[in-house]
Design a protein around this motif. Structure first.
Motif, short mmCIF file in Angstrom:
data_model
loop_
_atom_site.label_atom_id
_atom_site.label_comp_id
_atom_site.label_asym_id
_atom_site.label_seq_id
_atom_site.Cartn_x
_atom_site.Cartn_y
_atom_site.Cartn_z
N ASP A 204 0.84 -1.20 0.00
CA ASP A 204 0.00 0.00 0.00
C ASP A 204 0.88 1.24 0.00
O ASP A 204 1.85 1.33 0.76
N ILE A 205 0.54 2.19 -0.85
CA ILE A 205 1.23 3.48 -0.84
C ILE A 205 0.22 4.55 -0.44
O ILE A 205 -0.95 4.52 -0.82
N LEU A 206 0.71 5.50 0.36
CA LEU A 206 -0.15 6.49 0.98
C LEU A 206 0.29 7.90 0.62
O LEU A 206 1.47 8.14 0.33
N VAL A 213 -3.48 5.56 -1.75
CA VAL A 213 -3.67 6.03 -3.13
C VAL A 213 -3.32 4.97 -4.15
O VAL A 213 -3.37 5.22 -5.36
N GLY A 214 -2.95 3.77 -3.69
CA GLY A 214 -2.65 2.70 -4.63
C GLY A 214 -1.74 1.67 -4.01
O GLY A 214 -1.56 1.61 -2.79
N THR A 215 -1.17 0.82 -4.87
CA THR A 215 -0.19 -0.18 -4.45
C THR A 215 1.00 -0.10 -5.40
O THR A 215 0.88 0.36 -6.54
N SER A 216 2.15 -0.57 -4.93
CA SER A 216 3.35 -0.50 -5.76
C SER A 216 4.28 -1.68 -5.50
O SER A 216 4.65 -1.94 -4.36
N LYS A 217 4.65 -2.37 -6.58
CA LYS A 217 5.63 -3.44 -6.49
C LYS A 217 7.04 -2.87 -6.39
O LYS A 217 7.91 -3.44 -5.75
N SER A 304 0.84 1.49 -11.38
CA SER A 304 0.76 2.12 -10.07
C SER A 304 0.49 3.61 -10.21
O SER A 304 -0.32 4.19 -9.47
N TYR A 305 1.14 4.23 -11.18
CA TYR A 305 0.93 5.67 -11.41
C TYR A 305 -0.51 5.95 -11.82
O TYR A 305 -1.13 6.92 -11.35
N ALA A 306 -1.05 5.08 -12.67
CA ALA A 306 -2.44 5.26 -13.10
C ALA A 306 -3.40 5.14 -11.91
O ALA A 306 -4.40 5.86 -11.82
#
Length: 326
Positions: A204-206, A213-217, A304-306
């Motif tokens: 999870d990214i905050l 605001v999303g997730t990121s590998k 992730s950016y999208a």
């Protein structure tokens, strides 16, 4: 308490600096904290919750608030709030690490000893890695079993092969470094496998307000890489310097050379002294709540950016944050 209340969720030190993080981890990894019983920890958690609601007992002092905060943050997971296994807490790294590492440094001459103590060490590491994972990416029992088995195999393979190589090409002194090589290799296997779901699914990214605001590998890989480096740094001074110290003591004293029982005791104590400072130092190298620039995600992880664009709409953040674990 005065009208100017202490923010119990914030650190009393500046965690954006290494010095601030070092002070914080010296405080929260104090090995004496692992002696706190369940009732003391639950009382600290309840007190913390009451304080957050402004319902703490009358005449509560700042020292009471800080003690509850220290106990809570040493024993409860930052993502879930669940009480951690005592053997996996960072405050247990000194007593647990000194016992296992001291023995590994002393008993490395036979393959049987190597396999047994690397198995013990990886069992301990598996507990620590699982306890300090990013809890938003749970593992199945099968995945945990594979991670545990693979790390143990990697450590044993590295140690035995290195022992065989050094036995033919060097003297006994260099063989004292076999345990460190095995531990470093195992960390490179154990941690990524124990946290493989973070790599496969992302963390999870905050935003700066703590909103997801999303997730990121990519953030997961960055965080796990930092944890691997921190763990190697944590054990490096003791495992690299103690063999030199032990070798010199044996050369200078016939009594030490003959009384091998002293070797394990001395090295275990020495590891403890190193870990007392290296555990907080290694934890402080990188921020636990790490950041990554959105511009980087835009280039290397478009999905992730999208997701960030969709969630944040017109307020695209410059950086996003995630829990890298410890």
């Amino acid at each position: 308490m005065s009208e100017s209340r202490f923010n119990i969720d914030a650190s009393p030190w500046d965690l954006s600096t290494f010095k601030g993080r070092l002070k914080y981890f010296l405080w929260v990894t104090d090995p004496r904290l692992c002696l706190a019983n369940d009732k003391t920890l639950e009382d600290a958690k309840n007190f913390r919750n009451l304080y957050r609601l402004g319902q703490e007992p009358n005449n509560t002092k700042l020292e009471d608030v800080m003690r509850a905060k220290q106990l809570y943050e040493s024993a409860f997971h930052p993502d879930t709030g669940e009480k951690q296994n005592v053997f996996g807490r960072m405050c247990f790294q000194v007593p647990g690490g000194m016992a296992i590492t001291g023995v590994m440094l002393s008993f490395y001459r036979t393959n049987t000893a190597i396999v047994f103590w690397q198995w013990i060490n990886q069992s301990f590491n598996a507990i620590v890695n699982y306890t300090n994972r990013n809890a938003n990416s749970p593992l199945t029992e099968t995945q945990m079993g594979i991670a545990y088995g693979s790390a143990t195999a990697a450590a044993c393979f590295t140690a035995i092969k290195l022992k065989s190589f050094l036995a033919k090409r060097s003297g006994p002194f260099l063989q004292r470094y076999i345990p460190f090589a095995a531990v470093a290799a195992a960390n490179c296997v154990n941690i990524p496998l124990m946290r493989q779901n973070e790599i496969l699914k992302g963390v999870d990214i905050l935003d700066e307000n703590g909103n997801k605001v999303g997730t990121s590998k990519v953030a997961a890989v960055k965080g796990i890489s930092q944890v691997i480096l921190s763990r190697i740094v944590m054990c490096a001074p003791g495992m690299l310097l103690l063999p030199i110290i032990m070798e010199r003591l044996c050369n200078k004293s016939q009594w030490i050379r003959k009384n091998t029982w002293f070797h394990a005791s001395f090295q275990t104590f020495g590891v403890g002294c190193f870990l007392l400072f290296m555990v907080p130092t290694a934890c402080a190298i990188f921020p636990q709540i790490s950041s990554i620039k959105v511009s980087i995600l835009k280039k290397v992880e478009p999905s992730s950016y999208a997701e960030i664009l969709k969630t944040s709409k017109d307020n695209e953040p410059v950086v996003v944050f995630y829990n890298k674990g410890l």
